[in-house]
Design an enzyme around this catalytic site. Structure first.
Site, PDB file in Angstrom:
ATOM      1  N   THR A  63      -2.767   0.529   5.508  1.00 29.47           N
ATOM      2  CA  THR A  63      -3.297  -0.667   6.267  1.00 29.47           C
ATOM      3  C   THR A  63      -3.128  -0.594   7.469  1.00 29.47           C
ATOM      4  O   THR A  63      -3.871  -0.747   8.724  1.00 29.47           O
ATOM      5  CB  THR A  63      -2.894  -1.997   5.237  1.00 29.47           C
ATOM      6  OG1 THR A  63      -3.490  -1.983   4.463  1.00 29.47           O
ATOM      7  CG2 THR A  63      -3.131  -3.145   6.668  1.00 29.47           C
ATOM      8  N   TYR A 110       8.007  -0.778   7.475  1.00 29.52           N
ATOM      9  CA  TYR A 110       7.088  -1.458   8.300  1.00 29.52           C
ATOM     10  C   TYR A 110       7.231  -1.110   9.689  1.00 29.52           C
ATOM     11  O   TYR A 110       6.009  -0.971  10.152  1.00 29.52           O
ATOM     12  CB  TYR A 110       7.571  -3.013   7.830  1.00 29.52           C
ATOM     13  CG  TYR A 110       6.845  -4.121   8.867  1.00 29.52           C
ATOM     14  CD1 TYR A 110       5.561  -4.493   8.660  1.00 29.52           C
ATOM     15  CD2 TYR A 110       7.711  -4.802   9.907  1.00 29.52           C
ATOM     16  CE1 TYR A 110       5.206  -5.180   9.893  1.00 29.52           C
ATOM     17  CE2 TYR A 110       7.127  -5.641  10.864  1.00 29.52           C
ATOM     18  CZ  TYR A 110       5.778  -6.065  10.652  1.00 29.52           C
ATOM     19  OH  TYR A 110       5.225  -7.014  11.530  1.00 29.52           O
ATOM     20  N   THR A 148       4.458  -6.357  16.751  1.00 30.19           N
ATOM     21  CA  THR A 148       6.057  -6.866  16.447  1.00 30.19           C
ATOM     22  C   THR A 148       6.890  -6.267  17.218  1.00 30.19           C
ATOM     23  O   THR A 148       6.985  -5.157  17.946  1.00 30.19           O
ATOM     24  CB  THR A 148       6.352  -6.849  14.993  1.00 30.19           C
ATOM     25  OG1 THR A 148       7.459  -7.124  14.875  1.00 30.19           O
ATOM     26  CG2 THR A 148       6.177  -5.260  14.680  1.00 30.19           C
ATOM     27  N   ASP A 149       8.081  -7.207  17.483  1.00 26.32           N
ATOM     28  CA  ASP A 149       9.176  -6.820  18.176  1.00 26.32           C
ATOM     29  C   ASP A 149      10.312  -5.756  17.405  1.00 26.32           C
ATOM     30  O   ASP A 149      10.930  -5.032  18.161  1.00 26.32           O
ATOM     31  CB  ASP A 149      10.249  -7.868  18.522  1.00 26.32           C
ATOM     32  CG  ASP A 149      10.753  -8.449  17.533  1.00 26.32           C
ATOM     33  OD1 ASP A 149      10.223  -8.499  16.335  1.00 26.32           O
ATOM     34  OD2 ASP A 149      11.616  -9.720  17.634  1.00 26.32           O
ATOM     35  N   GLU A 150       9.623  -5.489  16.047  1.00 30.25           N
ATOM     36  CA  GLU A 150      10.644  -4.797  15.604  1.00 30.25           C
ATOM     37  C   GLU A 150      10.424  -3.193  15.581  1.00 30.25           C
ATOM     38  O   GLU A 150      11.231  -2.549  15.416  1.00 30.25           O
ATOM     39  CB  GLU A 150      10.196  -5.043  13.652  1.00 30.25           C
ATOM     40  CG  GLU A 150      10.562  -6.322  13.371  1.00 30.25           C
ATOM     41  CD  GLU A 150      10.710  -6.489  11.953  1.00 30.25           C
ATOM     42  OE1 GLU A 150      10.810  -5.604  11.213  1.00 30.25           O
ATOM     43  OE2 GLU A 150      10.856  -7.777  11.643  1.00 30.25           O
ATOM     44  N   LYS A 178       3.974  -0.240  12.083  1.00 27.33           N
ATOM     45  CA  LYS A 178       3.654  -0.791  13.405  1.00 27.33           C
ATOM     46  C   LYS A 178       3.766   0.039  14.834  1.00 27.33           C
ATOM     47  O   LYS A 178       2.768  -0.193  15.320  1.00 27.33           O
ATOM     48  CB  LYS A 178       4.231  -2.205  13.710  1.00 27.33           C
ATOM     49  CG  LYS A 178       3.834  -3.220  12.345  1.00 27.33           C
ATOM     50  CD  LYS A 178       2.566  -3.623  12.260  1.00 27.33           C
ATOM     51  CE  LYS A 178       1.932  -4.498  13.368  1.00 27.33           C
ATOM     52  NZ  LYS A 178       0.752  -5.121  13.108  1.00 27.33           N
ATOM     53  N   THR A 232      -5.507  -9.924   0.342  1.00 25.09           N
ATOM     54  CA  THR A 232      -4.313  -9.412  -0.311  1.00 25.09           C
ATOM     55  C   THR A 232      -3.615 -10.910  -1.005  1.00 25.09           C
ATOM     56  O   THR A 232      -3.856 -11.914  -0.685  1.00 25.09           O
ATOM     57  CB  THR A 232      -3.307  -8.676   0.386  1.00 25.09           C
ATOM     58  OG1 THR A 232      -2.824  -9.358   1.465  1.00 25.09           O
ATOM     59  CG2 THR A 232      -4.178  -7.682   1.063  1.00 25.09           C
ATOM     60  N   PRO A 244      18.695 -16.867  -1.181  1.00 29.65           N
ATOM     61  CA  PRO A 244      19.532 -15.949  -1.012  1.00 29.65           C
ATOM     62  C   PRO A 244      19.689 -15.310   0.366  1.00 29.65           C
ATOM     63  O   PRO A 244      18.658 -15.400   1.177  1.00 29.65           O
ATOM     64  CB  PRO A 244      18.519 -14.718  -1.562  1.00 29.65           C
ATOM     65  CG  PRO A 244      17.236 -15.311  -1.650  1.00 29.65           C
ATOM     66  CD  PRO A 244      17.407 -17.034  -1.743  1.00 29.65           C
ATOM     67  N   LYS A 263      -8.931  -9.010   3.831  1.00 33.68           N
ATOM     68  CA  LYS A 263      -9.097  -8.332   2.207  1.00 33.68           C
ATOM     69  C   LYS A 263      -8.694  -9.500   1.191  1.00 33.68           C
ATOM     70  O   LYS A 263      -8.781  -9.145   0.093  1.00 33.68           O
ATOM     71  CB  LYS A 263      -8.205  -7.056   2.291  1.00 33.68           C
ATOM     72  CG  LYS A 263      -8.285  -6.318   0.779  1.00 33.68           C
ATOM     73  CD  LYS A 263      -7.282  -5.104   1.025  1.00 33.68           C
ATOM     74  CE  LYS A 263      -6.908  -4.219  -0.196  1.00 33.68           C
ATOM     75  NZ  LYS A 263      -6.063  -3.254  -0.186  1.00 33.68           N
ATOM     76  N   HIS A 316      19.166  -3.013   7.640  1.00 29.72           N
ATOM     77  CA  HIS A 316      18.889  -4.241   8.021  1.00 29.72           C
ATOM     78  C   HIS A 316      19.303  -4.242   9.668  1.00 29.72           C
ATOM     79  O   HIS A 316      20.264  -3.893  10.000  1.00 29.72           O
ATOM     80  CB  HIS A 316      19.642  -5.290   7.533  1.00 29.72           C
ATOM     81  CG  HIS A 316      19.391  -6.903   7.385  1.00 29.72           C
ATOM     82  ND1 HIS A 316      19.937  -7.639   6.709  1.00 29.72           N
ATOM     83  CD2 HIS A 316      18.535  -7.168   8.217  1.00 29.72           C
ATOM     84  CE1 HIS A 316      19.491  -8.888   7.201  1.00 29.72           C
ATOM     85  NE2 HIS A 316      18.491  -8.577   8.230  1.00 29.72           N
ATOM     86  N   ALA A 372       8.083   1.140  11.269  1.00 31.59           N
ATOM     87  CA  ALA A 372       7.528   2.603  11.609  1.00 31.59           C
ATOM     88  C   ALA A 372       6.032   2.330  11.647  1.00 31.59           C
ATOM     89  O   ALA A 372       5.543   3.140  12.587  1.00 31.59           O
ATOM     90  CB  ALA A 372       8.261   3.535  10.740  1.00 31.59           C
ATOM     91  N   ILE A 418      -0.254 -16.034  10.496  1.00 34.92           N
ATOM     92  CA  ILE A 418      -0.598 -16.018  12.142  1.00 34.92           C
ATOM     93  C   ILE A 418      -2.013 -16.068  12.296  1.00 34.92           C
ATOM     94  O   ILE A 418      -2.447 -16.940  13.085  1.00 34.92           O
ATOM     95  CB  ILE A 418       0.336 -14.906  13.016  1.00 34.92           C
ATOM     96  CG1 ILE A 418       1.608 -14.870  12.573  1.00 34.92           C
ATOM     97  CG2 ILE A 418       0.002 -15.085  14.282  1.00 34.92           C
ATOM     98  CD1 ILE A 418       2.393 -13.721  13.223  1.00 34.92           C
ATOM     99  N   ASP A 431      22.944  -6.699   0.986  1.00 32.78           N
ATOM    100  CA  ASP A 431      22.037  -6.828   2.105  1.00 32.78           C
ATOM    101  C   ASP A 431      20.899  -5.804   1.915  1.00 32.78           C
ATOM    102  O   ASP A 431      20.700  -5.062   1.131  1.00 32.78           O
ATOM    103  CB  ASP A 431      22.969  -5.876   3.350  1.00 32.78           C
ATOM    104  CG  ASP A 431      22.712  -6.445   4.664  1.00 32.78           C
ATOM    105  OD1 ASP A 431      21.576  -7.199   4.704  1.00 32.78           O
ATOM    106  OD2 ASP A 431      23.461  -6.217   5.358  1.00 32.78           O
TER     107      ASP A 431
END
Ligand code: NAD
Ligand code: TDX
Length: 351
Positions: free
Chosen positions: A102, A157, A132-134, A161, A38, A212, A36, A291, A159, A14, A287
């Site tokens: 990070t 991830y 993020t929406d997460e 953010k 990565t 997958p 950086k 998830h 948590a 992005i 799974d």
């Protein structure tokens, strides 16, 4: 220069679209891209603008507080657009601490550097945090996330953010820092690293490898064209009031299995395969732990207040994305050459 803007993570998916948009749209701004580099960062993403006079790349780590403070003194930034992050949920399950370093420590380092450098004078200054929406957790079959939805992150991830979002708001409430936050749904488009669902599936279909699909493929994501996200960031950066949050989404929900089937159909056509050939590659695998079932973003605040609407329709965007990957084989070969194979083998071996 009208503004000196630090964009972090500009060599990523992005970030590279945001850097390109700002460099091209605002010749009067100086854009410094700090990254950086990565596994997810790639300067090939920016070859078309790397020689522009208002652009500069700096390699560095947001976890290094001293380095970040020095960077503010050298470049005298007026604004930060912060995208640098560890961004892949599966990697956060395997190695949460990198995400704390990070996403949390790195963000707080940037907030501190901005606070110290601007010394309480926030006139024409801005710290824009890209999230993020997460952070909102998971939805059932109905409902949408609004800006008022409580935070309920489930993966390391999300948590990390969520934690960074809280720090950004705390710096606004405590020190008066001019901040804005946006929480966006799943992006897709060119330069997307092929560990994420869409580019991974394109790469595997192209190479006749198994695709997958986690669990039963029933999980739902709301997909947004990455350039529509970059345009939303532009609008919010310039027009949002201080302290505000905006949700950004595509109003474009797809079950993973339906999305993969559509992708298979598009790729059969593009690769001249018999109809239905690529679908044979779909393989259901174990799974993802924790998830989230469904994400859906209500972006009506952004639409009503700032007039942003998603532009590109999904089928067209997906076809354009496939074209980009098929035309940019060298890019795909480069990013999948070194560590990608070992990541892939570890990630999918036991599924
Ligand atoms: P990405 O993984 O493609 O890119 C991240 C970039 O950050 C890379 O260039 C990487 O080199 C750089 N980076 C990582 N650690 C760094 C560090 N310590 N110091 C400096 N640079 C570092 O990620 P993306 O998908 O482009 O996401 C960008 C941002 O947008 C992230 O903050 C992510 O949480 C957020 N976001 C992503 C999506 C999505 O669908 N991809 C959706 C909503 C929000
Ligand atoms: O091989 C796969 N098979 C599969 O079924 C992969 C990699 C994913 N999936 C599923 C998991 C999700 O339900 O597809 C969906 C999308 O997965 P990802 O591409 O990993 O994205 P997601 O976990 O939804 O997170 C993305 O959107 C929000 C970004 O990676 C985050 O950075 C962003 O914040």
């Amino acid at each position: 220069m009208e503004k000196r803007i630090l964009i972090t993570g500009g060599a990523g998916f992005i970030g590279s679209h945001v850097v390109r948009r700002f460099v091209k749209s605002y010749p009067g701004y100086k854009i410094v891209n700090l990254d950086k580099l990565t596994y997810a960062g790639n300067l090939l993403n920016l070859v078309d603008i790397e020689d522009e006079p208002n652009y500069e790349f700096v390699k560095g780590d947001i976890v290094d507080a001293g380095f970040i403070a020095d960077l503010f003194s050298v470049y005298q930034f007026d604004a930060v657009i912060h995208l640098a992050a560890e961004s892949h949920v599966d990697r956060s399950i395997a190695n949460p601490m990198e995400f704390v370093m990070t996403n949390v420590i790195g963000t707080v380092n940037l907030l501190n550097a901005a606070k110290e450098y601007w010394k309480g004078d926030y006139d024409k200054k801005r710290f824009y945090h890209v999230s993020t929406d997460e952070v909102y957790g998971a939805l059932g079959e109905t409902g949408m996330f609004t800006e008022a939805t409580s935070y309920d992150p489930h993966s390391p991830y999300s948590a990390s953010k969520a934690s960074s979002d809280h720090f950004v708001r705390a710096y606004h409430d405590t020190y008066g820092l001019d901040v804005v936050i946006s929480n966006c749904s799943n992006n897709y488009g060119s330069h997307h690293f092929p560990e994420k669902l869409i580019p991974l599936a394109i790469n595997n279909i192209k190479n006749n490898k198994a695709v997958p699909v986690y669990g039963k493929g029933e999980n739902v994501r709301d997909w947004l064209w990455v350039e529509d996200h970059a345009r939303a960031i532009d609008v919010i950066f310039h027009q949002a009031k201080t302290g505000e949050t905006y949700n950004i989404g595509g109003h474009n929900e797809w079950k993973n299995i339906d999305l993969i089937k559509l992708l298979c159909k598009i790729m059969d056509q593009k690769l001249g395969r018999e109809a239905g050939a690529s679908e044979q590659l779909i393989t259901y695998v174990t799974d993802r732990a924790g998830h989230d079932l469904r994400y859906a973003i209500d972006s009506s605040k952004l639409q009503h207040n700032l007039g942003w609407v998603p532009g590109l329709q999904f089928e067209e965007g997906l076809a354009k994305t496939v074209d980009w990957y098929l035309e940019n084989e060298q890019w795909l070969n480069d990013v999948t050459s070194s560590n990608y194979q070992s990541y892939y083998e570890t990630q999918y071996a036991e599924r």
